[in-house]
Scaffold this active site. Structure first.
Site, PDB file in Angstrom:
ATOM      1  N   GLY A  38       1.585   2.341  -2.649  1.00  0.00           N
ATOM      2  CA  GLY A  38       3.043   2.459  -2.697  1.00  0.00           C
ATOM      3  C   GLY A  38       3.603   1.521  -3.748  1.00  0.00           C
ATOM      4  O   GLY A  38       3.105   0.403  -3.927  1.00  0.00           O
ATOM      5  N   LYS A 103       9.088  11.495  -7.433  1.00  0.00           N
ATOM      6  CA  LYS A 103      10.098  12.180  -6.608  1.00  0.00           C
ATOM      7  C   LYS A 103      11.417  12.374  -7.343  1.00  0.00           C
ATOM      8  O   LYS A 103      11.826  11.528  -8.149  1.00  0.00           O
ATOM      9  CB  LYS A 103      10.361  11.374  -5.321  1.00  0.00           C
ATOM     10  CG  LYS A 103       9.086  10.885  -4.629  1.00  0.00           C
ATOM     11  CD  LYS A 103       9.350  10.193  -3.307  1.00  0.00           C
ATOM     12  CE  LYS A 103       8.101   9.497  -2.794  1.00  0.00           C
ATOM     13  NZ  LYS A 103       7.944   8.124  -3.330  1.00  0.00           N
ATOM     14  N   HIS A 136      13.011  13.954  -2.857  1.00  0.00           N
ATOM     15  CA  HIS A 136      12.955  12.652  -2.175  1.00  0.00           C
ATOM     16  C   HIS A 136      13.672  12.664  -0.813  1.00  0.00           C
ATOM     17  O   HIS A 136      13.186  12.098   0.157  1.00  0.00           O
ATOM     18  CB  HIS A 136      13.566  11.586  -3.096  1.00  0.00           C
ATOM     19  CG  HIS A 136      13.086  10.196  -2.837  1.00  0.00           C
ATOM     20  ND1 HIS A 136      12.913   9.260  -3.822  1.00  0.00           N
ATOM     21  CD2 HIS A 136      12.747   9.558  -1.687  1.00  0.00           C
ATOM     22  CE1 HIS A 136      12.483   8.118  -3.301  1.00  0.00           C
ATOM     23  NE2 HIS A 136      12.382   8.275  -1.996  1.00  0.00           N
TER      24      HIS A 136
END
Ligand SMILES: NC(=O)c1ccc[n+]([C@@H]2O[C@H](COP(=O)([O-])OP(=O)(O)OC[C@H]3O[C@@H](n4cnc5c(N)ncnc54)[C@H](OP(=O)(O)O)[C@@H]3O)[C@@H](O)[C@H]2O)c1
Ligand SMILES: *[C@@H]1O[C@H](CO)[C@@H](O)[C@H](O)[C@H]1NC(C)=O
Length: 327
Positions: A38, A103, A136
């Site tokens: 992430g 995204k 997103h």
């Protein structure tokens, strides 16, 4: 069943020996590594710089990560791209061995805005395609952040155009709830490859996970550590890092509590996205493929559920298509 399980375990061991996360197949035929780094900026400390994202991406690839998660709104696509370029230039990986997810932000939901937004992300990343492009959030905003009311069925058409142009291999969604997933699939006839949403011990999401898995939609689990790691400005519900049940499991397997939590998500067939910019923790978070939790242990961790979110954007609660509970 036993043979399948045996084959699965064999694959896990083979990948663990190579230091890599195994892959699963998406509903469009592409393979996705079941653990990603992430890079979201939600948990960063004051002192953390964008350049640390570049460094983290490079270290992660060195450690065997093959999947990186970013987003236009994180403002770090450029640094993600630099970390990837460094790893490729040093001969650690080739582009086709990597899986890159980014995204589409909420202010680009009009059909004709999707492809240009992805082209901008690709320019920042220094790539000519991403492996996965996600809507997103199901809500849409105007450029000034005020609510817009664009139907995400329209956005989904733009996403399909992006895929058809080869700019994204797979397309999917993030933060879509059960109703929204059903409507998207029924109305468009095109299943998202992925739904990315929050899953961790205080937000176990059984109904949404089951719904997606029944439709063959892979689930990426964001904020995988929940409140096991400290979060700024929030009253942390249990379990914490000192929880006796989690500590006992960590001792049993010779792992950390954070590794137990990641493995819990993997046992549920999910794709966790642990964020770290720390070299040691980056290495620790992918070192979860040499042990397994039992079904009972998974059930025990699921009982921590409190339906409490780390990501709770209540400022949007009156926007059309807000996906979460409003209170
Ligand atoms: N689609 C969405 O709407 C959405 C929303 C939220 C997040 N995401 C994605 O999911 C990713 C992860 O979520 P998140 O950033 O909210 O939370 P997270 O990965 O659950 O937690 C990150 C925090 O845990 C710490 N940490 C990492 N590994 C650790 C370990 N082994 N031991 C102890 N502490 C550890 C990190 O600090 P250090 O960096 O100092 O290690 C950081 O403070 C994001 O980065 C983003 O890519 C997506
Ligand atoms: C999903 O979000 C929509 C739009 O806000 C809402 O009407 C619906 O009740 C939500 N469904 C679930 C299962 O939460």
């Amino acid at each position: 069943m036993n043979t399948l399980r045996g084959l699965f375990v064999f694959n896990l061991i083979a990948f663990a020996m190579a230091g890599l996360a195994p892959c699963i197949q998406l509903n469009d035929g592409y393979n996705i590594p079941i653990l990603a780094l992430g890079t979201g900026r939600g948990t960063i400390k004051e002192s953390e710089t964008l350049d640390q994202v570049r460094q983290a991406v490079f270290w992660a690839i060195e450690e065997g990560y093959r999947h990186i998660d970013t987003a236009a709104i994180y403002g770090d696509e450029e640094q993600v791209g630099l970390g990837i370029a460094e790893a490729i230039n040093k001969g650690i990986v080739t582009r086709d061995q990597l899986f890159v997810t980014t995204k589409l932000w909420n202010d680009k939901h009009a059909r004709q805005d999707v492809v240009p937004a992805l082209r901008e992300s690709l320019r920042r990343l220094g790539l000519d395609y991403v492996d996965l492009y996600l809507i997103h959030f199901p809500i849409s905003e105007k450029a000034d952040g005020s609510p817009d009311n664009i139907d995400h069925l329209e956005t989904w058409q733009g996403m399909q155009e992006a895929r058809d142009l080869g700019l994204a291999r797979s397309i999917g969604v993030s933060n879509f709830n059960i109703t929204q997933i059903s409507r998207l699939v029924e109305s468009s006839g095109v299943r998202p490859a992925v739904n990315q949403f929050e899953v961790n011990p205080t937000m176990t999401q059984e109904p949404l996970v089951t719904h997606c898995q029944n439709l063959g939609i892979a689930v990426m689990a964001y904020s995988p550590f929940g409140f096991v790691v400290s979060r700024k400005g929030s009253q942390a519900p249990p379990p914490g890092v000192d929880d006796p049940t989690l500590v006992a499991l960590a001792n049993k397997y010779g792992k950390t509590v954070e590794q137990i939590v990641l493995r819990y998500l993997i046992e549920r067939g999910l794709i966790p996205i642990p964020k770290s910019t720390n070299k040691g923790r980056i290495a620790q978070n992918i070192d979860v493929f040499d042990f397994q939790l039992s079904d009972n242990e998974v059930a025990t961790i699921s009982r921590f559920n409190k339906n409490i979110r780390v990501v709770n954007p209540t400022d949007w609660k009156d926007y059309p298509n807000y996906p979460f509970e409003r209170d």
